[in-house]
Design a protein around this motif. Sequence first.
Motif, PDB file in Angstrom:
ATOM      1  N   MET A   1       3.395  -6.330   9.711  1.00  0.00           N
ATOM      2  CA  MET A   1       3.193  -6.387   8.279  1.00  0.00           C
ATOM      3  C   MET A   1       2.773  -5.012   7.782  1.00  0.00           C
ATOM      4  O   MET A   1       2.057  -4.291   8.451  1.00  0.00           O
ATOM      5  CB  MET A   1       2.129  -7.444   7.953  1.00  0.00           C
ATOM      6  N   LYS A   3       1.215  -1.954   5.126  1.00  0.00           N
ATOM      7  CA  LYS A   3      -0.087  -1.688   4.523  1.00  0.00           C
ATOM      8  C   LYS A   3      -0.095  -2.171   3.086  1.00  0.00           C
ATOM      9  O   LYS A   3       0.914  -2.145   2.396  1.00  0.00           O
ATOM     10  CB  LYS A   3      -0.385  -0.187   4.537  1.00  0.00           C
ATOM     11  N   SER A   4      -1.285  -2.542   2.641  1.00  0.00           N
ATOM     12  CA  SER A   4      -1.423  -2.950   1.238  1.00  0.00           C
ATOM     13  C   SER A   4      -1.398  -1.700   0.361  1.00  0.00           C
ATOM     14  O   SER A   4      -1.602  -0.576   0.829  1.00  0.00           O
ATOM     15  CB  SER A   4      -2.740  -3.699   1.037  1.00  0.00           C
ATOM     16  N   LEU A   5      -1.147  -1.892  -0.919  1.00  0.00           N
ATOM     17  CA  LEU A   5      -1.127  -0.778  -1.864  1.00  0.00           C
ATOM     18  C   LEU A   5      -2.480  -0.074  -1.894  1.00  0.00           C
ATOM     19  O   LEU A   5      -2.560   1.155  -1.893  1.00  0.00           O
ATOM     20  CB  LEU A   5      -0.742  -1.272  -3.266  1.00  0.00           C
ATOM     21  N   GLY A   6      -3.565  -0.847  -1.880  1.00  0.00           N
ATOM     22  CA  GLY A   6      -4.911  -0.274  -1.906  1.00  0.00           C
ATOM     23  C   GLY A   6      -5.182   0.591  -0.683  1.00  0.00           C
ATOM     24  O   GLY A   6      -5.747   1.679  -0.782  1.00  0.00           O
ATOM     25  N   GLU A   7      -4.754   0.119   0.480  1.00  0.00           N
ATOM     26  CA  GLU A   7      -4.947   0.880   1.718  1.00  0.00           C
ATOM     27  C   GLU A   7      -4.116   2.165   1.705  1.00  0.00           C
ATOM     28  O   GLU A   7      -4.586   3.224   2.124  1.00  0.00           O
ATOM     29  CB  GLU A   7      -4.555   0.014   2.921  1.00  0.00           C
ATOM     30  N   THR A   8      -2.916   2.091   1.188  1.00  0.00           N
ATOM     31  CA  THR A   8      -2.058   3.267   1.081  1.00  0.00           C
ATOM     32  C   THR A   8      -2.681   4.308   0.157  1.00  0.00           C
ATOM     33  O   THR A   8      -2.715   5.501   0.479  1.00  0.00           O
ATOM     34  CB  THR A   8      -0.654   2.869   0.567  1.00  0.00           C
TER      35      THR A   8
END
Length: 106
Positions: A1, A3-8
């Motif tokens: 899966m 990465k989330s947008l926030g993590e990016t």
Amino acid sequence: MGKSLGETIRNIVKNYVDDSNPADYIYATIVSIGSSNCSIKLEKTGITIPSSMVDIPEGLSKKKIKIKIEGITYDAEVDAQLKAGDRVMVVKKLGGQKYAIIGKVS
């Protein structure tokens, strides 16, 4: 899966801050100094910064002053001048295009 947008976004910001190498202060050594120029060598990296990128405060110079004591004026000379080999503390403008000496340290 993936990465989330926030993590990016967090990773992008972290990489930007790491690459810009911000610092509150940096230790350096005076390499050479003249009447209006001063080059320094950064302790952490060993990089020599040319005088065109270094600002020296007026307080770290040799100057003549007048002192008035009990109504009598005296001439005096204050010599806080930096010398080659002196260890100094500097602050760096974000991006590293300009350095300002803020004091001499032992």
